[in-house]
Design a protein around this motif. Structure first.
Motif, mmCIF file in Angstrom:
data_model
loop_
_atom_site.group_PDB
_atom_site.id
_atom_site.type_symbol
_atom_site.label_atom_id
_atom_site.label_comp_id
_atom_site.label_asym_id
_atom_site.label_seq_id
_atom_site.Cartn_x
_atom_site.Cartn_y
_atom_site.Cartn_z
ATOM 1 N N ASN A 1 -8.498 1.509 3.118
ATOM 2 C CA ASN A 1 -8.189 0.231 2.467
ATOM 3 C C ASN A 1 -6.919 -0.392 3.036
ATOM 4 O O ASN A 1 -6.867 -1.594 3.295
ATOM 5 C CB ASN A 1 -8.007 0.440 0.958
ATOM 6 C CG ASN A 1 -9.262 0.920 0.275
ATOM 7 O OD1 ASN A 1 -9.831 1.931 0.669
ATOM 8 N ND2 ASN A 1 -9.696 0.222 -0.749
ATOM 9 N N GLY A 2 -5.881 0.442 3.205
ATOM 10 C CA GLY A 2 -4.596 -0.071 3.675
ATOM 11 C C GLY A 2 -4.687 -0.718 5.038
ATOM 12 O O GLY A 2 -4.092 -1.767 5.284
ATOM 13 N N THR B 1 0.820 -1.218 0.000
ATOM 14 C CA THR B 1 0.000 0.000 0.000
ATOM 15 C C THR B 1 0.854 1.268 0.000
ATOM 16 O O THR B 1 0.640 2.174 -0.822
ATOM 17 C CB THR B 1 -0.937 0.029 1.223
ATOM 18 O OG1 THR B 1 -1.779 -1.127 1.199
ATOM 19 C CG2 THR B 1 -1.805 1.276 1.210
ATOM 20 N N VAL C 1 -4.788 4.902 2.137
ATOM 21 C CA VAL C 1 -3.853 4.305 3.092
ATOM 22 C C VAL C 1 -4.523 4.040 4.437
ATOM 23 O O VAL C 1 -4.369 2.965 5.037
ATOM 24 C CB VAL C 1 -2.623 5.228 3.301
ATOM 25 C CG1 VAL C 1 -1.748 4.710 4.441
ATOM 26 C CG2 VAL C 1 -1.806 5.302 2.010
ATOM 27 N N GLU D 1 -6.717 -4.084 4.816
ATOM 28 C CA GLU D 1 -5.912 -5.123 4.177
ATOM 29 C C GLU D 1 -4.771 -5.585 5.080
ATOM 30 O O GLU D 1 -4.420 -6.774 5.087
ATOM 31 C CB GLU D 1 -5.375 -4.609 2.839
ATOM 32 C CG GLU D 1 -6.475 -4.438 1.797
ATOM 33 C CD GLU D 1 -5.995 -3.768 0.525
ATOM 34 O OE1 GLU D 1 -4.770 -3.493 0.431
ATOM 35 O OE2 GLU D 1 -6.819 -3.517 -0.370
#
Length: 270
Positions: free
Chosen positions: A243-244, A206, A240, A247
């Motif tokens: 989603n980061g 990421t 970031v 994940e």
């Protein structure tokens, strides 16, 4: 020795096949109500841990190659050119080839290298007799979770609910610290080291991808999304911190769980 090489060759082929299947099917994504969490990097991280950084780098290259193919021939999003040297060359010229090659391949190759050394580092620190190292590592995990949860909740609830976000993050961080402290036996240490490897691998992907987009493609990325150039950093930080984070947490859980199972079959080489 020959059997070991054959075993590693078969395992490399298996991880490669898994990456390809996940990349070209919906299996590479886990739906989490609000977003889809990418998990294609999971076999890359596991490959790095159980096959070493060289084969991990190869698996990372395969990950990047599938991204290149998907974004070149499917181009599902307006910003697909950042992962496709072919599309980038049409949009911004020859320089786009090298920029997109970097974004598409280098972060993914690093996903196959960095987690291996993070695992060795955390494992080494947890093996030390001084309890201070365990406390520091557990505290670091708790702090990371605090900031992650706070950022994640802020994205969901809005910036006006910063106090609620902070309290939820603090509660999660304290709970994690207590759980890690209680579960500090040998099995727990391996699980913690694997979780850090998974977390690092996901964040490597990421952070290097999004920073590469900002540095190399700020204006072109803004044009593709139809936004002002000075708001690109906000979009990137949103990816970031949302989603980061999702994940990374998913990667930590999956790498720890699958890694513990694989440790019964094959040890991680120091």
């Amino acid at each position: 020795m020959k059997n070991e090489k054959t075993y590693e060759l078969v395992l490399t082929a298996l991880f490669t096949a898994i990456i390809v299947i996940m990349a070209f099917t919906p299996l590479g994504y886990i739906p989490l109500v609000v977003i889809n969490a990418t998990v294609i990097h999971i076999p890359v991280i596991l490959g790095a841990l159980f096959l070493g950084p060289k084969k991990g780098a190869f698996l990372g290259f395969i990950f990047g190659l599938t991204s290149f193919i998907n974004n070149t021939f499917k181009a599902a999003t307006a910003s697909a050119f950042v992962f496709s040297p072919v599309l980038a060359a049409d949009i911004i010229g020859i320089s786009g080839i090298f920029k997109s090659m970097y974004i598409c391949f280098i972060p993914r190759i690093l996903v196959g290298i960095i987690p291996y050394y993070i695992y060795l580092l955390i494992s080494s620190l947890l093996k030390k007799e001084q309890k201070i190292w365990r406390i520091l590592i557990h505290a670091a995990a708790a702090i990371i979770l605090f900031f992650s949860v706070r950022a994640f909740v802020s994205n969901l609830a809005g910036e006006e609910n910063t106090l609620i976000s902070a309290l939820i993050g603090l509660a999660c961080g304290i709970i994690l610290f207590v759980v890690l402290t209680i579960n500090a036996d040998k099995k727990g240490a391996a699980s913690i080291a694997l979780a850090y490897a998974g977390l690092t691998g996901a964040f490597t992907n990421t952070l290097f991808v999004m920073s590469g987009i900002f540095i190399l493609y700020k204006d072109a990325y803004a044009n593709a999304l139809g936004i002002a150039g000075d708001t690109v950093i906000d979009v990137i930080m949103g990816v970031v911190s949302f989603n980061g984070i999702v994940e990374a947490v998913v990667a930590a859980i999956l790498v720890s769980g699958i890694g513990l199972a694989l440790l019964h079959i094959k040890p991680i080489k120091a």
